[in-house]
Each structure stands twice: as C-alpha cells, then as structure tokens.
Design a protein around this motif. Structure first.
Motif, mmCIF file in Angstrom:
data_model
loop_
_atom_site.group_PDB
_atom_site.id
_atom_site.type_symbol
_atom_site.label_atom_id
_atom_site.label_comp_id
_atom_site.label_asym_id
_atom_site.label_seq_id
_atom_site.Cartn_x
_atom_site.Cartn_y
_atom_site.Cartn_z
ATOM 1 N N ASP A 271 4.695 5.957 -3.723
ATOM 2 C CA ASP A 271 4.042 6.623 -2.579
ATOM 3 C C ASP A 271 2.756 5.892 -2.196
ATOM 4 O O ASP A 271 2.490 5.645 -1.013
ATOM 5 N N LEU A 272 1.979 5.557 -3.219
ATOM 6 C CA LEU A 272 0.712 4.857 -2.973
ATOM 7 C C LEU A 272 0.968 3.539 -2.257
ATOM 8 O O LEU A 272 0.325 3.204 -1.256
ATOM 9 N N LYS A 273 1.933 2.773 -2.754
ATOM 10 C CA LYS A 273 2.182 1.444 -2.191
ATOM 11 C C LYS A 273 2.715 1.539 -0.764
ATOM 12 O O LYS A 273 2.337 0.749 0.094
ATOM 13 N N LYS A 274 3.579 2.531 -0.539
ATOM 14 C CA LYS A 274 4.147 2.678 0.793
ATOM 15 C C LYS A 274 3.036 3.017 1.802
ATOM 16 O O LYS A 274 2.942 2.423 2.878
ATOM 17 N N ASP A 275 2.173 3.954 1.425
ATOM 18 C CA ASP A 275 1.085 4.341 2.334
ATOM 19 C C ASP A 275 0.106 3.179 2.538
ATOM 20 O O ASP A 275 -0.370 2.943 3.651
ATOM 21 N N LEU A 276 -0.199 2.462 1.445
ATOM 22 C CA LEU A 276 -1.125 1.337 1.591
ATOM 23 C C LEU A 276 -0.513 0.264 2.489
ATOM 24 O O LEU A 276 -1.215 -0.320 3.324
ATOM 25 N N ALA A 277 0.784 0.028 2.333
ATOM 26 C CA ALA A 277 1.444 -0.956 3.207
ATOM 27 C C ALA A 277 1.247 -0.558 4.668
ATOM 28 O O ALA A 277 0.930 -1.401 5.519
#
Ligand code: TYM
Length: 333
Positions: A271-277
């Motif tokens: 979730d973190l990586k998707k949002d940061l992307a």
C-alpha cells in the motif's frame, strides 16, 4: 539578504530524486528572503571527460531542470560556471594554499581514485574541491544548500576561507556555512537502501531520475527493497528501505513522517509503495512538461544564462581583484 550559492554537475541527462530533494527543493525555498545564485558547474563535469556535444546538451538540460523545479530568474541568478572565468582564476590562488595531504584526504577523491587507479585518475578530480571552494568564495557566500555528501568539501572551503583571511586580512572573503536539511540530506538507493542514491548506482532500478518515464519510475518504487517485517515505521537503522520511502513521501507530499506512520498503521508495504508511486508520478508529470517547455526554447534559455553570467561576473570580478591584490600580484595598468 544573505547570499546563497550552490551548483550541480551536468554529468547526466537527468537529475535524480536525491539531487532534487537534497538540494533543488531547498534552492527554490531559499528564493524568499535570500539572495541566491545557482550555477551549472560544467568545469567540474570535465573531470569525467564527456563527449563535447553531450556536455553542451547536458548543461542546457541541467539549467532547464533548475527552471522546471521552480528556480525563478527574476529572484535567483542562474548561470553556467565556464561563462565566468574568475572561477578558474581563483582556483589557482586557492590551489597554492591547499596542502597536498589536505586534498588527498577528501573521501570522494579517495573513493574515485581507488576505483580508477592512479593512471586512470586525472588531476582535475584531485583539485575538484578547490574549484568548488572558488565557486563559493567568489560570491561572498553565507550559506551553501547541498546534500550530506558535500559536507567535507564545505569544510575544506571554510578552512581555505579562514586561511585567506588569516594571511591577507580578516575581510578578504566571507567564511560560508553549509545549509544541509537533515530530513532529506541523504536520499538512498531504492535497491540498496544503505547507499546514497547516485547516478553511478550499481543497478538502474535503485535510481529515480526526474526525466524518466513515469511508468518506469512507478515500477521502480513498487519494487523498492524493504524488509521482512510488516510494520511501516521510520527507523533508519533497523528499517532503512521503509525509512527512505517515508522520507521521500514526506518531502514530496508535505506530510510529516508521524502522520504517514499513523495513516499506514495496519497496512502493508504494498500500500505504501503504491501510494508513493502515485505521489512521485504526480510530481514528475508537470515537472517534465515544464522541463520540455524550457528546453524547447533554447534562445530564451541561453538569454537567461547570458544575463546570469553578466550579473555573476559583476559580483565575482571585484572579489577576485581583491584576492589578487592582497596576494601580491602586480596590478595590470
Ligand atoms: P552533484 O552534482 O553531485 O550533486 C548535486 C546536489 O545534489 C546533492 N545530492 C544528494 N542529496 C541527497 N541525497 C542524495 N542521494 C544526493 N545525491 C546528490 C548533492 O549533495 C548536491 O548538493 N560538488 C558538487 C557540485 C558543486 C557545488 C559547488 C555545490 C560544485 N561547486 C559549489 C555547492 C557549491 C557536486 O558534485 O554535486
């Protein structure tokens, strides 16, 4: 207002997220209430022996990225180092005041010369920090906004400034201070989160370049190295990968780390990586559009740089004249 000076090397087609968060965002912020000068340090880039046409292109591209990031020529002086010959001239004076051992202790030089060997290392790499000191001292600079990796070079600059003042009079040059913002002073490689993000990274997947295809960038962020725990928590020693992602997220979104930790409680790294992307792509798309506008108008870009060089020389020439005079060089009448 206090004088700000900083620069970047045009050694790549694109700046990366470390350059942007470590330095360029501070440059833009310091346009309010300060007197900033930002330079494309093309003489420094010669140390890697670039193809001439490539260097010229990268110099323009670097300037266009400064502008795209928000460096505003009506509030900042923007110029190319080689347009102001005083940089090379002051370098000679400072070289004669720098100890051979002192220059040999620069860790960036030690790393590079260890990698390339004695015969593969040019003398320009050795004197590189002295040219950097000249850049800074020529403008009576108070503050130098840079990332952590430049701290040692700034210490040398301060030592040289103090040496000049001790020899030739206390007001010969201004002794500058580093301006290093802790939260973003060192952005790490996405694949190797204990090494700084750098254009010479071992794998391209660890690097986010500002002019990369946003789809590629999103993929690199989604495949960033984290750890085998689940918890999203800022802890640089135990969780360098996650902490680096949180630093980038916080800097680009303006949200605090604590706020981010709170909103990802109970959620996963995915979730973190998707949002940061998404956050990174939302920043990159308009940045790239602005970059192309500036790059596609080379006449306007060159006019900004010519105006900057003219104003820079007006500041640098009297400082160099002062140092020449106090060094005992005979004035040319
Ligand atoms: P350069 O061109 O390598 O890098 C430009 C700026 O980006 C910062 N930086 C980073 N910050 C955070 N995380 C990272 N991973 C990261 N990687 C790079 C650098 O600290 C720098 O601020 N020697 C300088 C250029 C220079 C200069 C100067 C700077 C020449 N003369 C005078 C200031 C003043 C350099 O090689 O930067």
């Amino acid at each position: 207002p206090q004088r700000i000076f900083s620069g970047m090397q045009p050694t790549s087609d694109s700046l990366h997220l470390g350059n942007y968060l470590g330095a360029l965002t501070q440059w833009v912020a310091l346009q309010d209430g300060y007197d900033p000068i930002y330079c494309v340090v093309d003489l420094h880039a010669l140390t890697v022996n670039p193809e001439p046409a490539v260097l010229r292109e990268r110099t323009r591209r670097t300037a266009a990225q400064y502008l795209a990031a928000g460096v505003d020529p009506s509030r900042s002086l923007l110029f190319v180092q080689s347009h102001v010959p005083e940089h090379a001239q002051l370098t000679w004076i400072l070289s004669c005041l720098t100890g051979y051992g002192e220059a040999s202790r620069m860790t960036q030089f030690k790393d590079k010369s260890a990698k390339h060997g004695n015969e593969g290392t040019n003398v320009g790499l050795f004197t590189y920090p002295i040219l950097m000191a000249a850049d800074i001292l020529l403008y009576d600079t108070a503050l130098v906004p840079v990332g952590e990796d430049q701290r040692q070079h700034l210490e040398l600059t301060r030592d040289l400034a103090q040496r000049l003042n001790a020899r030739f009079g206390a007001d010969t040059v201004v002794v500058p201070e580093p301006y290093i913002v802790k939260a973003t002073a060192k952005i790490y490689d996405l694949q190797e989160p204990t090494a700084k993000m750098s254009k010479t990274a071992s794998s391209p997947n660890g690097l986010v370049e500002l002019l990369d295809d946003p789809k590629v960038v999103a993929k690199r962020i989604r495949s960033a190295v984290t750890d085998t725990e689940r918890e999203i928590r800022f802890d640089t020693a135990a969780k360098p990968g996650v902490s680096n992602l949180l630093s980038i997220y916080s800097a680009l979104s303006g949200r605090t780390i604590t706020d981010l930790e709170g909103s990802y409680e109970g959620k996963g790294y995915g979730d973190l990586k998707k949002d940061l992307a998404d956050v990174v792509v939302a920043f990159l798309e308009p940045f790239q559009a602005r970059f192309h506008e500036f790059l596609d108008d080379p006449a306007q870009l060159d006019a900004v740089l010519a105006d900057g060089a003219e104003r820079a020389r007006e500041i640098a020439a009297p400082v160099l004249a002062r140092v020449y005079d106090r060094s005992g060089l005979l004035p040319a009448r």
